[in-house]
Design an enzyme around this catalytic site. Structure first.
Site, PDB file in Angstrom:
ATOM      1  N   THR A 279      37.493  33.400  43.594  1.00  0.00           N
ATOM      2  CA  THR A 279      37.072  33.271  42.198  1.00  0.00           C
ATOM      3  C   THR A 279      36.715  31.833  41.907  1.00  0.00           C
ATOM      4  O   THR A 279      37.419  30.907  42.316  1.00  0.00           O
ATOM      5  CB  THR A 279      38.177  33.749  41.233  1.00  0.00           C
ATOM      6  OG1 THR A 279      38.385  35.150  41.417  1.00  0.00           O
ATOM      7  CG2 THR A 279      37.789  33.501  39.783  1.00  0.00           C
ATOM      8  N   PHE A 281      36.409  29.040  39.162  1.00  0.00           N
ATOM      9  CA  PHE A 281      36.899  28.648  37.846  1.00  0.00           C
ATOM     10  C   PHE A 281      36.131  27.419  37.384  1.00  0.00           C
ATOM     11  O   PHE A 281      35.805  26.542  38.192  1.00  0.00           O
ATOM     12  CB  PHE A 281      38.394  28.318  37.894  1.00  0.00           C
ATOM     13  CG  PHE A 281      39.281  29.500  38.200  1.00  0.00           C
ATOM     14  CD1 PHE A 281      39.911  30.197  37.173  1.00  0.00           C
ATOM     15  CD2 PHE A 281      39.491  29.914  39.504  1.00  0.00           C
ATOM     16  CE1 PHE A 281      40.726  31.286  37.448  1.00  0.00           C
ATOM     17  CE2 PHE A 281      40.307  30.997  39.798  1.00  0.00           C
ATOM     18  CZ  PHE A 281      40.911  31.691  38.764  1.00  0.00           C
TER      19      PHE A 281
END
Length: 374
Positions: A279, A281
């Protein structure tokens, strides 16, 4: 005529077209000098529409009319790009409202993340800022954006994209709504675990809680069971609920760290569909700043709902030799079937090529916004 003769005739005409194109661009440079001297804008949409209507009227069939329209749209686009380049060479770059800094001031900063203790956002925060950073957590992404806008925190850490499940669309919408800007990013490897209260067996489970994206990222594993799947705002919230309810019929999909925080047992890991799940961020603040060594720029803009409009916007990246790394679209609220485009490209706001591209986009696109340089 034979084919060779016809091709020679085409070559002769093409040579004339090149000569005429160069003559036209020379006149355009004189037009640019006049506009620079008199402070006039490069892009004159009314004039260009009139010009297109006139050249269409000179053709003799619909096919040629369409072709001439496309040809002159390109010619006029190149003319504008020449004029933007001349503005740059004359020092008329304009000022971008972003301040370059050597480093982010994080020593006394407070950072906000969405979720509870044990959230992946917290792990990304500690990876970027260090484990001793002063932090708070809130229930929603909107709360995190509000916290930095109102000054109760200096930075927010928000998930914007997963390598398996795609973008977090709410974050894109919030970047438009709030006057907050991206100043950094952190990529975190994601390893989902199935967590339950100590002593739970997989055969006991009836309900699984997790964030919608985590459920999606674990769909193959979950598809092998007839469990009810319930979405939660955050993985850590899911882990906390299972820990508080103390029911062996419940489980959560979250990180192993979340399991330790809430005293849960890892029943199985990993449960991701793919092993290289990560992921991205973003680090967001309410200041218009960027690090001097920043290498990526994010922007968004709207375009007229007409043929070729997006193509013309993208041509500014091609002409300025800028590498476009990502493009996404999001529906514009209240305007059916109209979209806002989000782009990432390589560069720094102090680069002349970047300034040139952004100048063209600002003049020709609608509601162009620089989301950050990081």
């Amino acid at each position: 005529m034979d084919l060779s003769t016809l091709r020679n005739e085409i070559d002769r005409i093409d040579s004339q077209l090149v000569q005429l194109y160069e003559q036209r661009m020379e006149i355009c440079s004189q037009v640019a000098e006049y506009k620079i001297e008199n402070g006039k804008k490069v892009f004159d949409k009314t004039r260009e529409e009139e010009k297109l209507a006139r050249v269409r009227s000179l053709t003799h069939n619909d096919f040629n009319s369409q072709g001439v329209t496309e040809l002159f749209e390109q010619i006029m686009a190149m003319s504008r790009k020449l004029q933007y380049q001349m503005l740059e060479s004359h020092g008329r770059t304009g000022r971008l409202p972003f301040i370059p800094v050597e480093n982010l001031d994080t020593k006394k900063a407070r950072v906000v993340f969405q979720g509870a203790e044990g959230a992946y956002s917290q792990a990304a925060m500690m990876r970027f800022f260090g484990e001793r950073i002063d932090s708070i957590h809130v229930d929603s992404f909107r709360d995190a954006m509000s916290a930095i806008e109102e000054g109760s925190a200096e930075f927010a850490v928000l998930p914007i994209e997963n390598s398996t499940a795609g973008i977090v669309s709410e974050i894109y919408d919030l970047l438009v709504e709030f006057e907050n800007y991206i100043v950094g990013e952190q990529i975190l490897k994601i390893e989902h675990c199935l967590l339950g209260v100590p002593g739970t067996k997989i055969s006991d489970i009836q309900t699984v809680y997790s964030h919608p994206q985590s459920l999606m990222q674990s769909s193959r594993f979950l598809g092998g069971h007839s469990w009810q799947q319930i979405s939660m705002p955050n993985n850590a919230f899911a882990a906390r609920k299972v820990a508080e309810d103390r029911l062996k019929t419940q489980a959560a999909i979250a990180s192993e760290y979340a399991g330790k925080v809430y005293g849960l047992e890892v029943l199985q890991k990993p449960v991701n569909n793919v092993s290289n799940n990560s992921t991205r961020f973003i680090i967001v603040t309410n200041q218009k700043i960027f690090k001097k060594n920043a290498k990526k720029i994010s922007i968004c803009f709207e375009v007229p709902h007409e043929s070729g409009s997006l193509y013309h916007m993208l041509s500014h990246f091609i002409y300025n030799h800028l590498n476009l790394t990502k493009i996404e679209s999001r529906p514009i609220e209240g305007r059916t079937w109209e979209y806002r485009f989000f782009l990432d490209f390589e560069g720094n706001l102090e680069d002349s090529a970047v300034k040139n591209a952004l100048r063209g986009l600002r003049e020709e696109a609608s509601n162009m916004k620089i989301l950050g340089n990081y």
